[in-house]
Design a protein around this motif. Structure first.
Motif, mmCIF file in Angstrom:
data_model
loop_
_atom_site.group_PDB
_atom_site.id
_atom_site.type_symbol
_atom_site.label_atom_id
_atom_site.label_comp_id
_atom_site.label_asym_id
_atom_site.label_seq_id
_atom_site.Cartn_x
_atom_site.Cartn_y
_atom_site.Cartn_z
ATOM 1 N N ARG A 59 -30.025 9.004 29.882
ATOM 2 C CA ARG A 59 -30.995 8.886 30.977
ATOM 3 C C ARG A 59 -30.796 7.621 31.808
ATOM 4 N N THR A 60 -29.924 6.711 31.356
ATOM 5 C CA THR A 60 -29.616 5.547 32.191
ATOM 6 C C THR A 60 -28.702 5.917 33.353
ATOM 7 N N ILE A 61 -27.997 7.036 33.234
ATOM 8 C CA ILE A 61 -27.095 7.468 34.324
ATOM 9 C C ILE A 61 -27.392 8.879 34.823
ATOM 10 N N LEU A 62 -28.189 9.649 34.073
ATOM 11 C CA LEU A 62 -28.462 11.039 34.438
ATOM 12 C C LEU A 62 -29.959 11.257 34.595
ATOM 13 N N ASP A 63 -30.339 12.052 35.599
ATOM 14 C CA ASP A 63 -31.735 12.479 35.645
ATOM 15 C C ASP A 63 -31.884 13.685 34.706
ATOM 16 N N VAL A 64 -33.080 14.212 34.570
ATOM 17 C CA VAL A 64 -33.322 15.295 33.620
ATOM 18 C C VAL A 64 -32.500 16.534 33.984
ATOM 19 N N ASP A 65 -32.415 16.864 35.266
ATOM 20 C CA ASP A 65 -31.611 17.996 35.725
ATOM 21 C C ASP A 65 -30.157 17.814 35.298
ATOM 22 N N GLN A 66 -29.611 16.624 35.509
ATOM 23 C CA GLN A 66 -28.219 16.364 35.154
ATOM 24 C C GLN A 66 -28.004 16.375 33.645
ATOM 25 N N LEU A 67 -28.971 15.893 32.878
ATOM 26 C CA LEU A 67 -28.847 15.951 31.423
ATOM 27 C C LEU A 67 -28.829 17.400 30.958
ATOM 28 N N ALA A 68 -29.705 18.218 31.521
ATOM 29 C CA ALA A 68 -29.693 19.644 31.195
ATOM 30 C C ALA A 68 -28.355 20.270 31.590
ATOM 31 N N ALA A 69 -27.847 19.911 32.769
ATOM 32 C CA ALA A 69 -26.559 20.435 33.222
ATOM 33 C C ALA A 69 -25.426 20.004 32.295
ATOM 34 N N LEU A 70 -25.487 18.776 31.802
ATOM 35 C CA LEU A 70 -24.478 18.299 30.855
ATOM 36 C C LEU A 70 -24.461 19.174 29.610
ATOM 37 N N VAL A 71 -25.630 19.403 29.030
ATOM 38 C CA VAL A 71 -25.713 20.205 27.808
ATOM 39 C C VAL A 71 -25.231 21.632 28.080
ATOM 40 N N LEU A 72 -25.652 22.216 29.190
ATOM 41 C CA LEU A 72 -25.231 23.575 29.529
ATOM 42 C C LEU A 72 -23.730 23.654 29.824
ATOM 43 N N THR A 73 -23.192 22.630 30.455
ATOM 44 C CA THR A 73 -21.754 22.606 30.748
ATOM 45 C C THR A 73 -20.951 22.533 29.462
ATOM 46 N N VAL A 74 -21.327 21.651 28.554
ATOM 47 C CA VAL A 74 -20.625 21.574 27.267
ATOM 48 C C VAL A 74 -20.698 22.928 26.562
ATOM 49 N N GLY A 75 -21.886 23.513 26.499
ATOM 50 C CA GLY A 75 -22.050 24.784 25.817
ATOM 51 C C GLY A 75 -21.268 25.913 26.455
ATOM 52 N N PHE A 76 -21.297 25.995 27.779
ATOM 53 C CA PHE A 76 -20.566 27.066 28.456
ATOM 54 C C PHE A 76 -19.067 26.934 28.210
ATOM 55 N N TYR A 77 -18.547 25.719 28.281
ATOM 56 C CA TYR A 77 -17.108 25.562 28.105
ATOM 57 C C TYR A 77 -16.674 25.655 26.643
ATOM 58 N N GLN A 78 -17.601 25.514 25.710
ATOM 59 C CA GLN A 78 -17.295 25.868 24.325
ATOM 60 C C GLN A 78 -17.072 27.377 24.253
ATOM 61 N N LEU A 79 -17.960 28.136 24.872
ATOM 62 C CA LEU A 79 -17.819 29.593 24.937
ATOM 63 C C LEU A 79 -16.492 29.972 25.583
ATOM 64 N N VAL A 80 -16.215 29.375 26.725
ATOM 65 C CA VAL A 80 -14.981 29.700 27.454
ATOM 66 C C VAL A 80 -13.759 29.366 26.600
ATOM 67 N N SER A 81 -13.749 28.199 25.990
ATOM 68 C CA SER A 81 -12.596 27.796 25.177
ATOM 69 C C SER A 81 -12.417 28.716 23.972
ATOM 70 N N ASN A 82 -13.516 29.073 23.318
ATOM 71 C CA ASN A 82 -13.421 30.030 22.209
ATOM 72 C C ASN A 82 -12.834 31.352 22.681
ATOM 73 N N PHE A 83 -13.291 31.827 23.828
ATOM 74 C CA PHE A 83 -12.800 33.088 24.376
ATOM 75 C C PHE A 83 -11.309 32.993 24.700
ATOM 76 N N LEU A 84 -10.929 31.936 25.405
ATOM 77 C CA LEU A 84 -9.521 31.759 25.782
ATOM 78 C C LEU A 84 -8.618 31.713 24.561
ATOM 79 N N ASN A 85 -9.026 30.956 23.559
ATOM 80 C CA ASN A 85 -8.204 30.820 22.353
ATOM 81 C C ASN A 85 -8.145 32.112 21.559
#
Length: 166
Positions: free
Chosen positions: A131-157
């Motif tokens: 929260r020192t560098i991200l607002d709440v929207d950006q923190l949520a986006a960070l978590v969703l981005t990590v999660g989505f790209y875990q899905l994508v990476s699992n699928f690709l592999n």
């Protein structure tokens, strides 16, 4: 696994893939025609509606790709990262995890991504640091981005998606 025959798909799904450049990940996801439209929408939204600055988004995506050892993901997102202005030191740090040469915000973002990948959550102290560098929207986006790209990476592999030869 072989790429699906796009001609055998419903016209709207074939068009959705074509609009996104017929790249292999989008083609391969059509093996699940019921889920593919939602996946394609989420993939687009990761770029068009993500509140993280593009350089931070790409840094996090690259960290996930490297941690999942997903060469397709890494290949494409190194190119995107360079196009949006992410520096070579940050790109290298996303791959190696060596944070000595990156800016404090980049270091924190890689550490946050690592925490999400390792423990699937952030501690109170990590959330406070975020929260020192991200607002709440950006923190949520960070978590969703990590999660989505875990899905994508699992699928690709899992499907052995190969890099396009343009």
């Amino acid at each position: 696994m072989q790429l699906p025959d796009l001609d055998a798909l419903p016209a709207e799904l074939r068009e959705a893939v074509a609009q996104r450049g017929n790249i292999h990940v989008y083609r391969m996801v059509t093996h699940s025609p019921g889920l593919a439209p939602s996946f394609l929408t989420m993939a687009t939204d990761m770029f068009m509606a993500n509140s993280l600055p593009p350089v931070w988004r790409e840094l996090v995506i690259l960290r996930v790709g490297h941690r999942y050892e997903a060469p397709y993901e890494i290949h494409h997102h190194v190119n995107i990262a360079r196009a949006v202005g992410l520096g070579d030191a940050a790109i290298a740090a996303a791959g190696s995890g060596d944070l000595d040469a990156v800016e404090p915000a980049e270091k924190l973002l890689i550490e946050l991504a690592n925490a999400l990948l390792d423990r699937h959550t952030l501690t109170d102290d990590e959330r406070d640091a975020a929260r020192t560098i991200l607002d709440v929207d950006q923190l949520a986006a960070l978590v969703l981005t990590v999660g989505f790209y875990q899905l994508v990476s699992n699928f690709l592999n899992t499907f052995g998606v190969t890099i396009e030869q343009f």
